[in-house]
Design a protein around this motif. Sequence first.
Motif, PDB file in Angstrom:
ATOM      1  N   GLY A   1       1.954   1.888  -3.369  1.00 32.10           N
ATOM      2  CA  GLY A   1       0.835   2.331  -4.182  1.00 32.10           C
ATOM      3  C   GLY A   1       0.652   3.834  -4.179  1.00 32.10           C
ATOM      4  O   GLY A   1      -0.054   4.385  -5.025  1.00 32.10           O
ATOM      5  N   ASN A   2       1.287   4.509  -3.225  1.00 32.62           N
ATOM      6  CA  ASN A   2       1.222   5.974  -3.186  1.00 32.62           C
ATOM      7  C   ASN A   2       2.196   6.633  -4.156  1.00 32.62           C
ATOM      8  O   ASN A   2       2.166   7.845  -4.343  1.00 32.62           O
ATOM      9  CB  ASN A   2       1.509   6.469  -1.765  1.00 32.62           C
ATOM     10  CG  ASN A   2       0.418   6.062  -0.786  1.00 32.62           C
ATOM     11  OD1 ASN A   2      -0.754   6.039  -1.138  1.00 32.62           O
ATOM     12  ND2 ASN A   2       0.810   5.728   0.442  1.00 32.62           N
ATOM     13  N   ILE A   3       3.085   5.828  -4.739  1.00 35.13           N
ATOM     14  CA  ILE A   3       4.041   6.342  -5.720  1.00 35.13           C
ATOM     15  C   ILE A   3       3.466   6.121  -7.105  1.00 35.13           C
ATOM     16  O   ILE A   3       3.041   5.017  -7.442  1.00 35.13           O
ATOM     17  CB  ILE A   3       5.403   5.625  -5.583  1.00 35.13           C
ATOM     18  CG1 ILE A   3       5.970   5.809  -4.170  1.00 35.13           C
ATOM     19  CG2 ILE A   3       6.381   6.138  -6.633  1.00 35.13           C
ATOM     20  CD1 ILE A   3       7.216   4.993  -3.907  1.00 35.13           C
ATOM     21  N   GLU A   4       3.449   7.158  -7.931  1.00 37.96           N
ATOM     22  CA  GLU A   4       2.860   7.063  -9.262  1.00 37.96           C
ATOM     23  C   GLU A   4       3.873   7.442 -10.334  1.00 37.96           C
ATOM     24  O   GLU A   4       4.761   8.276 -10.102  1.00 37.96           O
ATOM     25  CB  GLU A   4       1.622   7.955  -9.374  1.00 37.96           C
ATOM     26  CG  GLU A   4       0.475   7.525  -8.459  1.00 37.96           C
ATOM     27  CD  GLU A   4      -0.764   8.382  -8.639  1.00 37.96           C
ATOM     28  OE1 GLU A   4      -0.612   9.528  -9.125  1.00 37.96           O
ATOM     29  OE2 GLU A   4      -1.869   7.911  -8.312  1.00 37.96           O
TER      30      GLU A   4
ATOM     31  N   LYS B   1       0.528   3.080 -10.697  1.00 38.45           N
ATOM     32  CA  LYS B   1       1.061   3.034  -9.338  1.00 38.45           C
ATOM     33  C   LYS B   1       2.261   2.093  -9.299  1.00 38.45           C
ATOM     34  O   LYS B   1       2.381   1.166 -10.092  1.00 38.45           O
ATOM     35  CB  LYS B   1      -0.013   2.567  -8.354  1.00 38.45           C
ATOM     36  CG  LYS B   1      -1.187   3.538  -8.180  1.00 38.45           C
ATOM     37  CD  LYS B   1      -2.208   2.982  -7.204  1.00 38.45           C
ATOM     38  CE  LYS B   1      -3.389   3.942  -7.016  1.00 38.45           C
ATOM     39  NZ  LYS B   1      -2.987   5.167  -6.301  1.00 38.45           N
TER      40      LYS B   1
ATOM     41  N   ASP C   1      -3.771  -3.507  -2.877  1.00 34.09           N
ATOM     42  CA  ASP C   1      -4.257  -3.447  -1.495  1.00 34.09           C
ATOM     43  C   ASP C   1      -5.189  -4.622  -1.203  1.00 34.09           C
ATOM     44  O   ASP C   1      -6.056  -4.552  -0.333  1.00 34.09           O
ATOM     45  CB  ASP C   1      -4.972  -2.124  -1.227  1.00 34.09           C
ATOM     46  CG  ASP C   1      -6.168  -1.902  -2.147  1.00 34.09           C
ATOM     47  OD1 ASP C   1      -6.332  -2.700  -3.111  1.00 34.09           O
ATOM     48  OD2 ASP C   1      -6.924  -0.951  -1.914  1.00 34.09           O
TER      49      ASP C   1
ATOM     50  N   ARG D   1       0.827  -1.212   0.000  1.00 34.35           N
ATOM     51  CA  ARG D   1       0.000   0.000   0.000  1.00 34.35           C
ATOM     52  C   ARG D   1       0.862   1.264   0.000  1.00 34.35           C
ATOM     53  O   ARG D   1       0.515   2.274  -0.614  1.00 34.35           O
ATOM     54  CB  ARG D   1      -0.938  -0.015   1.201  1.00 34.35           C
ATOM     55  CG  ARG D   1      -2.110  -0.979   1.019  1.00 34.35           C
ATOM     56  CD  ARG D   1      -3.145  -0.780   2.093  1.00 34.35           C
ATOM     57  NE  ARG D   1      -2.872  -1.540   3.307  1.00 34.35           N
ATOM     58  CZ  ARG D   1      -3.200  -1.155   4.529  1.00 34.35           C
ATOM     59  NH1 ARG D   1      -3.775   0.024   4.720  1.00 34.35           N
ATOM     60  NH2 ARG D   1      -2.946  -1.917   5.573  1.00 34.35           N
ATOM     61  N   GLU D   2       2.004   1.212   0.697  1.00 35.03           N
ATOM     62  CA  GLU D   2       2.917   2.362   0.700  1.00 35.03           C
ATOM     63  C   GLU D   2       3.426   2.644  -0.710  1.00 35.03           C
ATOM     64  O   GLU D   2       3.451   3.797  -1.164  1.00 35.03           O
ATOM     65  CB  GLU D   2       4.091   2.080   1.637  1.00 35.03           C
ATOM     66  CG  GLU D   2       5.155   3.173   1.640  1.00 35.03           C
ATOM     67  CD  GLU D   2       6.407   2.769   2.409  1.00 35.03           C
ATOM     68  OE1 GLU D   2       7.230   3.653   2.682  1.00 35.03           O
ATOM     69  OE2 GLU D   2       6.558   1.574   2.720  1.00 35.03           O
TER      70      GLU D   2
ATOM     71  N   THR E   1      11.505   1.788  -4.723  1.00 38.78           N
ATOM     72  CA  THR E   1      10.411   1.546  -5.658  1.00 38.78           C
ATOM     73  C   THR E   1      10.539   0.147  -6.247  1.00 38.78           C
ATOM     74  O   THR E   1      11.645  -0.381  -6.400  1.00 38.78           O
ATOM     75  CB  THR E   1      10.403   2.562  -6.820  1.00 38.78           C
ATOM     76  OG1 THR E   1      11.617   2.416  -7.581  1.00 38.78           O
ATOM     77  CG2 THR E   1      10.281   3.987  -6.309  1.00 38.78           C
TER      78      THR E   1
ATOM     79  N   TRP F   1       2.982  -0.050  -6.966  1.00 40.99           N
ATOM     80  CA  TRP F   1       2.813  -1.318  -6.267  1.00 40.99           C
ATOM     81  C   TRP F   1       2.743  -2.481  -7.255  1.00 40.99           C
ATOM     82  O   TRP F   1       2.489  -2.319  -8.440  1.00 40.99           O
ATOM     83  CB  TRP F   1       1.587  -1.303  -5.366  1.00 40.99           C
ATOM     84  CG  TRP F   1       0.253  -1.005  -6.018  1.00 40.99           C
ATOM     85  CD1 TRP F   1      -0.079  -1.060  -7.339  1.00 40.99           C
ATOM     86  CD2 TRP F   1      -0.926  -0.593  -5.338  1.00 40.99           C
ATOM     87  NE1 TRP F   1      -1.384  -0.720  -7.534  1.00 40.99           N
ATOM     88  CE2 TRP F   1      -1.945  -0.437  -6.320  1.00 40.99           C
ATOM     89  CE3 TRP F   1      -1.255  -0.359  -4.005  1.00 40.99           C
ATOM     90  CZ2 TRP F   1      -3.245  -0.049  -5.992  1.00 40.99           C
ATOM     91  CZ3 TRP F   1      -2.545   0.029  -3.692  1.00 40.99           C
ATOM     92  CH2 TRP F   1      -3.518   0.179  -4.678  1.00 40.99           C
TER      93      TRP F   1
END
Length: 642
Positions: free
Chosen positions: A86-89, A99, A107, A83-84, A457, A101
């Motif tokens: 997933g905050n990177i795009e 994303k 998630d 999930r962390e 990443t 992830w």
Amino acid sequence: MNRILLVALFLCSGYSIAFAQSDRWQQKVKYVMDIDMNVQTNRLKGKQKLEYWNNSPDTLYKVFYHLYWNAFQPNSMMDMRSRELGNIEFRTADNQIIKDWDSRVRDRIRHLEPDETGYQKILSLKMNGASQAFKVQETILEVRLTKPIPPKSKVVFDMDFEAQVPLQIRRAGRDNPNTGVRYSMSQWYPKLCEYDEEGWHPTPYVAREFYGVWGDYEVNITLDKNYIIGGTGYLQNANQVGYGYEKKGTKVVRQQGNTLTWRFTAPNVHDFVWAADTEFKHITRDIPNGPTIHVLYKNKPNDTANDNAWKEVADAAVIVLPFIEKHFGEYPYKQYSFIHGGDGGMEYPMATLVSGPGLGTAFHEWMHSWYQMMLATNESLYAWIDEGFVTYAEDLVSAFYKQQKNSPVRGNELSTGPSYAGTELPLYHAGSYAGYFSLVKSGLEEPLTTHADHFNTNFAYARAAYSKGAVFLAQLGYIISDSLRDKTLLEYYKQWRFKHPNANDFIRVAEKVSGIQLDWYKEYWVSTTKTIDYSIDSLWEQGGKTKIRLRMIGQVPMPIDVLLQYKDGSKATVYIPQLSMFGEKPAEGDIPRLVKESWKWTHPVYVFEVDQRLMNVQSIEIDPTWRMADVNRKNNKLELKW
């Protein structure tokens, strides 16, 4: 005649270099597991007897086990990390936002219901008959021993455990919506962590990469008799099981009742995987003087294309194995299974789980049998040695298979003709170089020494481990020659299989094979994110000869090949060793070569001369094979207009 040339002549003449065999100690295990699988509840009960040989010089006061399936619970380390990320795009080339992830995990763990989670619970644990206290820390079981395990001794652990198969999230699981496969049983049992010269490796299951203890497995799996299993090892009761495993002409007599027990043994492996489905179709191929190839896939009635695609996997394995063994070493086991399952492709001893019949994936996962199943570096610390070397090998195996399909040649060698290799340089590995260059351009690169789970990443991890790792090998061919790189790979296999080598072990083999110092190459390429960039700075005529100035713009020093083409159609190669090599590679190809003085890495420019008038020079190119991973090739070639 210099020393390097003598070494090269000895190699070409069939002489072998004497290598001191590693005396690095290895721990050893023997698992005996009896598993009762309930296909209604998706739970299993297990009894595990584990014999453990402490071959180390150390006294062990505790042991650790992996409990991988505990990762598939809300708020686990895997869940939070995914999930962390997933905050990177990122914005793709076609302007799509994605994303970072893993798209298979996302998630999803967070939303699992209690009967959809995974777990492994320890019900009891004894060592030499005495009960042991233990502590579960998510995916790691810590056992503080009532008595220490002395050096050079053996103990026996007896464990009762139970587990629940999670919905398919990552690698393992049930009821995969994409493949339809019922059970992909990887990381399914409590597995002892590795202990080596660096100590224990109780690595939590956060995302990726594995490390295990070699040993022998006896695994007896009892489940609904309608299920067909594929997996690691050799089926001992094939004539009682059937489903395509029985000896031809044998009448299969199965046990009474609704269940069937499958009895497997697997010698000298560090893991055990299996998958099961009621609709598996099972095909086999026997390789002369080699293993039996098993392919098990989810049957699709009246889907001829699907059947043919999986049959090609089996047939392709037969075609490429002689090439693989000639270039990478012998496959020592009696079978290999390509099994429909998992969520992409994931490697295990004697088997792989693949989500489809793609040949690239099949070749890639099979090559893990060499670099993870037999050589088995600690993937958490050296993911690039496994994934990168496998990607490099996959490129060659895929090219060889294409060649053999289109126009077979003898000798299990690759042709370098464009009809086989394509026109993209460097031959066979252009995709890996492109992946590495995209990593450099992204600004997200981290050193290859980064722990596999600690990359900032997923993008940086994937490009580093797979692409930059593959370039490491292809570029090594540029430094020491392709022929000596190939000899290095075979010698590495012979010397280090079943011994958990590290990066330095590989470099030392390459140094001994080539007679060239390579510590500098490992330091720059593995431990830093510095890049290579050389340019043709200028040229002029002086005293009837052409002077050429090269410039080092990047921060990674390299030896330099320069190709000169003259107006009369003749060619010449100028070779400039890097001082840190303290040697030179043998000549490659048929073009005459001039060897110049070494280039000192402290000097940004280098000037050399050729015995030609400037007006006779048609073009100059640094590294015409493109094997050197120069991040800016626009300044590598100069064509003169007269």
